[in-house]
Design a protein around this motif. Structure first.
Motif, PDB file in Angstrom:
ATOM      1  N   ALA A   1      52.778 -78.936  72.998  1.00 16.17           N
ATOM      2  CA  ALA A   1      51.338 -79.219  72.965  1.00 16.17           C
ATOM      3  C   ALA A   1      50.530 -77.964  72.644  1.00 16.17           C
ATOM      4  O   ALA A   1      49.589 -78.002  71.835  1.00 16.17           O
ATOM      5  CB  ALA A   1      50.893 -79.816  74.299  1.00 16.17           C
ATOM      6  N   ASP A   2      50.900 -76.839  73.261  1.00 17.01           N
ATOM      7  CA  ASP A   2      50.194 -75.586  72.991  1.00 17.01           C
ATOM      8  C   ASP A   2      50.494 -75.064  71.593  1.00 17.01           C
ATOM      9  O   ASP A   2      49.619 -74.481  70.935  1.00 17.01           O
ATOM     10  CB  ASP A   2      50.566 -74.523  74.034  1.00 17.01           C
ATOM     11  N   ILE A   3      51.729 -75.274  71.117  1.00 15.24           N
ATOM     12  CA  ILE A   3      52.063 -74.857  69.748  1.00 15.24           C
ATOM     13  C   ILE A   3      51.196 -75.612  68.744  1.00 15.24           C
ATOM     14  O   ILE A   3      50.684 -75.032  67.778  1.00 15.24           O
ATOM     15  CB  ILE A   3      53.562 -75.088  69.448  1.00 15.24           C
ATOM     16  N   ARG A   4      51.023 -76.902  68.996  1.00 16.96           N
ATOM     17  CA  ARG A   4      50.185 -77.699  68.094  1.00 16.96           C
ATOM     18  C   ARG A   4      48.762 -77.149  68.067  1.00 16.96           C
ATOM     19  O   ARG A   4      48.135 -77.037  67.003  1.00 16.96           O
ATOM     20  CB  ARG A   4      50.177 -79.157  68.541  1.00 16.96           C
ATOM     21  N   ARG A   5      48.246 -76.787  69.234  1.00 18.18           N
ATOM     22  CA  ARG A   5      46.893 -76.232  69.303  1.00 18.18           C
ATOM     23  C   ARG A   5      46.819 -74.874  68.598  1.00 18.18           C
ATOM     24  O   ARG A   5      45.826 -74.558  67.929  1.00 18.18           O
ATOM     25  CB  ARG A   5      46.462 -76.100  70.762  1.00 18.18           C
ATOM     26  N   LEU A   6      47.876 -74.078  68.723  1.00 24.60           N
ATOM     27  CA  LEU A   6      47.895 -72.773  68.050  1.00 24.60           C
ATOM     28  C   LEU A   6      47.912 -72.931  66.539  1.00 24.60           C
ATOM     29  O   LEU A   6      47.210 -72.217  65.810  1.00 24.60           O
ATOM     30  CB  LEU A   6      49.113 -71.969  68.513  1.00 24.60           C
ATOM     31  N   LEU A   7      48.710 -73.870  66.054  1.00 23.17           N
ATOM     32  CA  LEU A   7      48.788 -74.103  64.607  1.00 23.17           C
ATOM     33  C   LEU A   7      47.485 -74.689  64.066  1.00 23.17           C
ATOM     34  O   LEU A   7      47.163 -74.524  62.890  1.00 23.17           O
ATOM     35  CB  LEU A   7      49.949 -75.050  64.290  1.00 23.17           C
ATOM     36  N   ASP A   8      46.737 -75.367  64.961  1.00 24.54           N
ATOM     37  CA  ASP A   8      45.455 -75.945  64.543  1.00 24.54           C
ATOM     38  C   ASP A   8      44.309 -74.943  64.625  1.00 24.54           C
ATOM     39  O   ASP A   8      43.150 -75.299  64.409  1.00 24.54           O
ATOM     40  CB  ASP A   8      45.114 -77.166  65.409  1.00 24.54           C
ATOM     41  N   GLY A   9      44.639 -73.710  64.975  1.00 31.03           N
ATOM     42  CA  GLY A   9      43.608 -72.670  65.005  1.00 31.03           C
ATOM     43  C   GLY A   9      43.237 -72.200  66.391  1.00 31.03           C
ATOM     44  O   GLY A   9      42.132 -71.658  66.587  1.00 31.03           O
ATOM     45  N   GLY A  10      44.133 -72.415  67.372  1.00 29.08           N
ATOM     46  CA  GLY A  10      43.858 -71.984  68.744  1.00 29.08           C
ATOM     47  C   GLY A  10      43.641 -70.492  68.862  1.00 29.08           C
ATOM     48  O   GLY A  10      42.819 -70.021  69.645  1.00 29.08           O
ATOM     49  N   GLY A  11      44.385 -69.721  68.068  1.00 32.82           N
ATOM     50  CA  GLY A  11      44.169 -68.290  67.951  1.00 32.82           C
ATOM     51  C   GLY A  11      44.407 -67.470  69.198  1.00 32.82           C
ATOM     52  O   GLY A  11      45.110 -67.875  70.123  1.00 32.82           O
ATOM     53  N   LYS A  12      43.781 -66.297  69.219  1.00 33.02           N
ATOM     54  CA  LYS A  12      44.029 -65.315  70.268  1.00 33.02           C
ATOM     55  C   LYS A  12      43.565 -65.794  71.640  1.00 33.02           C
ATOM     56  O   LYS A  12      44.144 -65.424  72.659  1.00 33.02           O
ATOM     57  CB  LYS A  12      43.343 -64.000  69.931  1.00 33.02           C
ATOM     58  N   ALA A  13      42.513 -66.606  71.698  1.00 31.52           N
ATOM     59  CA  ALA A  13      41.997 -67.064  72.985  1.00 31.52           C
ATOM     60  C   ALA A  13      43.057 -67.878  73.723  1.00 31.52           C
ATOM     61  O   ALA A  13      43.288 -67.684  74.922  1.00 31.52           O
ATOM     62  CB  ALA A  13      40.738 -67.901  72.782  1.00 31.52           C
ATOM     63  N   LEU A  14      43.725 -68.793  72.997  1.00 30.91           N
ATOM     64  CA  LEU A  14      44.766 -69.619  73.612  1.00 30.91           C
ATOM     65  C   LEU A  14      45.975 -68.769  73.981  1.00 30.91           C
ATOM     66  O   LEU A  14      46.554 -68.924  75.060  1.00 30.91           O
ATOM     67  CB  LEU A  14      45.174 -70.747  72.667  1.00 30.91           C
ATOM     68  N   LEU A  15      46.366 -67.851  73.079  1.00 36.06           N
ATOM     69  CA  LEU A  15      47.497 -66.975  73.381  1.00 36.06           C
ATOM     70  C   LEU A  15      47.208 -66.098  74.603  1.00 36.06           C
ATOM     71  O   LEU A  15      48.092 -65.874  75.436  1.00 36.06           O
ATOM     72  CB  LEU A  15      47.807 -66.091  72.167  1.00 36.06           C
ATOM     73  N   SER A  16      45.979 -65.637  74.725  1.00 33.65           N
ATOM     74  CA  SER A  16      45.600 -64.832  75.894  1.00 33.65           C
ATOM     75  C   SER A  16      45.689 -65.662  77.171  1.00 33.65           C
ATOM     76  O   SER A  16      46.137 -65.169  78.216  1.00 33.65           O
ATOM     77  CB  SER A  16      44.179 -64.286  75.725  1.00 33.65           C
TER      78      SER A  16
END
Length: 305
Positions: free
Chosen positions: A61-76
């Protein structure tokens, strides 16, 4: 390139690539004229990114959000969560090391906490009720208690399920057991939490198309239960009996309010569900009878036929 070549280029299996496609992580893969998948350089880049995230223990679920443009905020956010988990593990190791030096069970008990609320409920309510709470409310029990309000709510929940008068019909145990068997087993905490977040978001802001489907299904279900053959069937009678017994024991007046105080995510889910329910009742002309069943007003029923 074909799927086997893509798998070799990335260092994974063809099965893994197909799994990523099924989960919507590779929506841009095209097919050649003969029907074979044709992977581009961009697809390979995305596959490398997915593989890297998987190696870091990041959920789908988080990978999908990252690929959709989650970016540094989600990774942080993921980084901070992992730091918290690491701190929890270090706390357990320190407590165990201290216990080896000084085997004091009381001190050990007071120095550590359960990994999460679901684990606590399973331990503090051994048997059916603990398993029911931990399984049924699992997506909202992935955290620990962090304040006094949550501690009081947790004590209320334990007391509620521990009361001797809470004797429910056999059908409740059977239906709950079937629900557990049908549900996913061993879902990681972060995946359960992500699923809960997605469910809440879907209920708070459903698309017009999604809401139309929900409304049609709700109307169909209510009308089906108006049929005497269904309404007075053994399963429906048993369900009404169980709901009445739970209400008499304080399920809706004691347990549910305590769950809302204990778990912010459950409170968000509960409020979103009620918001959606109120909208459906207004739009379809529904109301709850004395058995807590949705009924369709006669005038509305004639209008919607």
């Amino acid at each position: 390139m074909k799927i086997k070549e893509a798998a070799q280029a990335v260092g994974c299996t063809s099965r893994a690539i197909k799994f990523y496609e099924e989960k919507g992580l590779l929506p841009t893969v095209t097919r050649s004229e003969n029907g074979y998948r044709d992977y581009t350089d961009e697809d390979i880049r995305i596959l490398h990114e997915i593989q890297a995230y998987r190696k870091l223990g990041i959920g789908i679920a988080d990978i999908r959000r990252l690929l959709d443009g989650g970016g540094k905020a989600l990774l942080s956010s993921i980084l901070e969560k992992k730091r918290g988990e690491l701190a929890d593990r270090q706390e357990e190791l320190d407590a165990l090391e201290a216990f080896i030096r000084n085997p004091d069970p009381q001190a050990l008990d007071e120095s550590i906490d359960f990994a999460n609320l679901a684990a606590a409920m399973r331990a503090q309510l051994p048997g059916f009720f603990g398993e029911y709470c931990a399984s049924h409310f699992a997506p909202y029990l992935t955290h620990r208690i962090s304040n006094e309000e949550q501690r009081e709510a947790y004590a209320t929940i334990l007391d509620f399920w521990d009361q001797p008068r809470l004797r429910l019909p056999l059908g409740f145990y059977l239906s709950a057991a079937l629900m557990r068997m049908a549900s996913k087993v061993g879902v990681p905490a972060e995946q359960a939490a992500a699923s809960a977040d997605a469910q809440i978001a879907a209920m708070l802001n459903p698309s017009e198309e999604a809401y139309a489907r929900i409304k049609a299904q709700t109307l169909k279900t209510v009308r089906l239960r108006e049929n005497p053959l269904v309404r007075y069937s053994p399963p429906e009678v048993m369900k009404r009996h169980i709901m009445r017994r739970l209400q008499d024991c304080g399920y809706n007046d004691v347990f549910i309010p305590a769950m809302k105080r204990l778990s912010p995510s459950y409170r968000a889910y509960h409020d979103a569900l009620h918001q959606l329910n109120d909208r459906l009742c207004r739009d379809l002309g529904l109301y709850y009878d004395s058995h807590f069943h949705l009924r369709l007003r006669k005038s509305e029923d004639k209008t919607k036929r």
